[in-house]
Motif scaffolding. Structure first.
Motif, PDB file in Angstrom:
ATOM      1  N   GLU A 145      50.276  42.317  46.831  1.00  0.00           N
ATOM      2  CA  GLU A 145      49.857  42.539  45.439  1.00  0.00           C
ATOM      3  C   GLU A 145      48.679  41.644  45.083  1.00  0.00           C
ATOM      4  N   GLU A 146      48.695  40.397  45.566  1.00  0.00           N
ATOM      5  CA  GLU A 146      47.590  39.471  45.292  1.00  0.00           C
ATOM      6  C   GLU A 146      46.296  39.953  45.932  1.00  0.00           C
ATOM      7  N   GLU A 147      46.395  40.457  47.174  1.00  0.00           N
ATOM      8  CA  GLU A 147      45.204  40.969  47.856  1.00  0.00           C
ATOM      9  C   GLU A 147      44.642  42.182  47.127  1.00  0.00           C
ATOM     10  N   ARG A 148      45.522  43.040  46.623  1.00  0.00           N
ATOM     11  CA  ARG A 148      45.047  44.222  45.900  1.00  0.00           C
ATOM     12  C   ARG A 148      44.365  43.834  44.596  1.00  0.00           C
ATOM     13  N   LYS A 149      44.916  42.859  43.910  1.00  0.00           N
ATOM     14  CA  LYS A 149      44.295  42.400  42.655  1.00  0.00           C
ATOM     15  C   LYS A 149      42.915  41.820  42.920  1.00  0.00           C
ATOM     16  N   ALA A 150      42.774  41.104  44.048  1.00  0.00           N
ATOM     17  CA  ALA A 150      41.499  40.467  44.382  1.00  0.00           C
ATOM     18  C   ALA A 150      40.392  41.490  44.630  1.00  0.00           C
ATOM     19  N   LEU A 151      40.753  42.726  44.968  1.00  0.00           N
ATOM     20  CA  LEU A 151      39.745  43.767  45.191  1.00  0.00           C
ATOM     21  C   LEU A 151      39.054  44.181  43.903  1.00  0.00           C
ATOM     22  N   ASP A 152      39.734  43.964  42.771  1.00  0.00           N
ATOM     23  CA  ASP A 152      39.193  44.310  41.455  1.00  0.00           C
ATOM     24  C   ASP A 152      38.799  45.786  41.381  1.00  0.00           C
ATOM     25  N   ALA A 153      39.616  46.640  41.986  1.00  0.00           N
ATOM     26  CA  ALA A 153      39.379  48.084  41.920  1.00  0.00           C
ATOM     27  C   ALA A 153      40.012  48.638  40.647  1.00  0.00           C
ATOM     28  N   ASP A 154      39.515  49.788  40.214  1.00  0.00           N
ATOM     29  CA  ASP A 154      40.040  50.406  38.989  1.00  0.00           C
ATOM     30  C   ASP A 154      41.282  51.248  39.262  1.00  0.00           C
ATOM     31  N   LEU A 155      41.344  51.838  40.452  1.00  0.00           N
ATOM     32  CA  LEU A 155      42.490  52.655  40.842  1.00  0.00           C
ATOM     33  C   LEU A 155      42.809  52.388  42.300  1.00  0.00           C
ATOM     34  N   ILE A 156      44.058  52.028  42.573  1.00  0.00           N
ATOM     35  CA  ILE A 156      44.513  51.766  43.946  1.00  0.00           C
ATOM     36  C   ILE A 156      45.707  52.664  44.236  1.00  0.00           C
TER      37      ILE A 156
END
Length: 432
Positions: free
Chosen positions: A91-102
């Motif tokens: 979850e932390e890695e996904r947040k770090a991507l700063d994408a609008d939709l994952i």
């Protein structure tokens, strides 16, 4: 910051396997049906989709790089990240991507609806589920392909094999298959659109199973329910899944292209054991010989990993020797690349990168020799013309060798021609 959909442009960056390429085609088709326009990733757009891969650490790193690239090229666009890399990310890695939709490996068939939701609500959305929740096959039918002749049909997803080097079971979950009636209907739709060759694809295509329908029975039903001018291929299949029924079908029906891509990964038993592959090289050889005895004009290609953990010089030489004896039609060769979370990533004894690179080069040289020898077996050849490019009509033969043909008149579809020369693994000739 996002405009109305009528004027919207989107781009797709696709990493990884042919299944990812298929799924990207699905996303593009869905968006175009709604009036969106596809542009190349280098151009300004309103929606950037990055279809990611995580099969190795290198693939995961490349996925991160492409996400950053897309955001840099179009900082005001809706950034959509989908697929295996984010499925395996924390979850932390996904947040770090700063994408609008994952979107991970589930609900990919709902990606376009989720894009519309993100555009409407102007809120970040993260849809990543545990792989244990992946029980049903999510249909993603593509009804028309650019070449207008060869089409792909995804019939299976997921993998239960757990090879020691592979993260796919963690990224895509367990095996699941598309209902056979849906497969047949999609194939009929592809035929109605003018496609004359259909490639069945999946993560583990040979493990297709729907009730009493295995891959051979599915293929038989497809042949019976589509026109006689439509041919079929299997994108890739494991040696343990080439059943007698499937071989018999290829013997009996000329609409089954006489080419199989069967990954071996290594041709040394010690290496295969560390890879957790479910066969010995002797079993692999025996099955290849049997297939050839039944279908003499078949071409069989393979995948090979060079420089796997603890692969000694002796092990590599055994692989080289056995591959030379097998006389396969060509190899896809990859240097081993570590993937965190796999069993192989915990083993000591990584091979020096220069050594792995040299082994790849030797295997590719052998592959070129094998391809030329295999190509020389066939003349004339039957080839499906796919497009016109640089003055040539181009396509692939039934044995999946590439062709370039000169012709003063327009040619298309499936033709027979005599080649004049083989150059760089391609047939060249002129059609009168």
């Amino acid at each position: 910051m996002w405009k109305d959909k009528e004027s919207m442009k989107f781009s797709i960056i696709t990493l990884g396997c042919k299944v990812n390429a298929y799924e990207s085609q699905y996303y593009a088709g869905q968006l175009e049906e709604l009036g969106y326009e596809q542009v190349s990733p280098e151009k300004a757009c309103d929606i950037c989709i990055i279809n990611t891969c995580t099969v190795t650490n290198t693939a995961a790193s490349k996925s991160r790089q492409k996400i950053h690239y897309a955001k840099r090229m179009n900082p005001n666009a809706l950034c959509v990240v989908v697929g295996c890399f984010v499925q395996c990310a924390s979850e932390e890695e996904r947040k770090a991507l700063d994408a609008d939709l994952i979107v991970g490996a589930k609900q990919k068939n709902e990606l376009v609806n989720l894009i519309q939701q993100a555009l409407k609500d102007h809120e970040k959305i993260d849809v990543v589920h545990e792989v244990t929740q992946f029980k049903d096959f999510e249909a993603m039918p593509v009804h028309c392909f650019e070449s207008m002749h060869r089409a792909f049909l995804k019939v299976q997803d997921g993998c239960n094999q757990f090879c020691s080097y592979c993260a796919i079971p963690f990224a895509r979950g367990r095996e699941r298959s598309l209902n056979h009636e849906q497969v047949i209907q999609i194939a009929k739709d592809l035929c109605d659109k003018g496609h004359t060759e259909i490639v069945l694809t999946g993560i583990h295509t040979g493990r297709y199973f729907d009730g009493e329908y295995d891959l051979a029975k599915l293929m038989k039903a497809l042949l019976e329910n589509t026109p006689d001018y439509v041919y079929y291929r299997i994108s890739s299949i494991e040696i343990t899944e080439v059943s007698d029924e499937l071989i018999g079908l290829m013997q009996e029906n000329s609409r089954m292209c006489h080419h199989l891509h069967i990954p071996v990964q290594s041709a040394c038993n010690e290496t295969l054991k560390r890879m957790n592959r479910p066969y010995t090289i002797e079993q692999f050889k025996e099955k290849i010989e049997y297939i050839r005895s039944c279908i003499p004009d078949i071409s069989i290609s393979t995948d090979v990993i060079a420089g796997f953990v603890q692969e000694s010089d002796e092990e590599f030489e055994t692989t080289y020797k056995n591959l030379a004896e097998l006389e396969l039609s060509f190899f896809h060769v990859f240097p081993y690349s570590k993937r965190n979370g796999t069993k192989a990533s915990t083993l000591k004894g990584e091979i020096n990168g220069k050594i792995a690179k040299a082994r790849v080069a030797r295997l590719l040289e052998l592959s070129n020799e094998c391809r030329k020898r295999d190509m020389q077996r066939f003349n004339p050849v039957q080839v499906l013309i796919e497009r016109q490019q640089d003055g040539y009509y181009t396509g692939y033969t039934n044995q999946y060798h590439p062709c370039k043909i000169l012709s003063d008149t327009s040619i298309s579809g499936r033709i027979t021609f005599e080649w004049q020369r083989i150059e760089d693994g391609t047939y060249y000739g002129k059609k009168d």
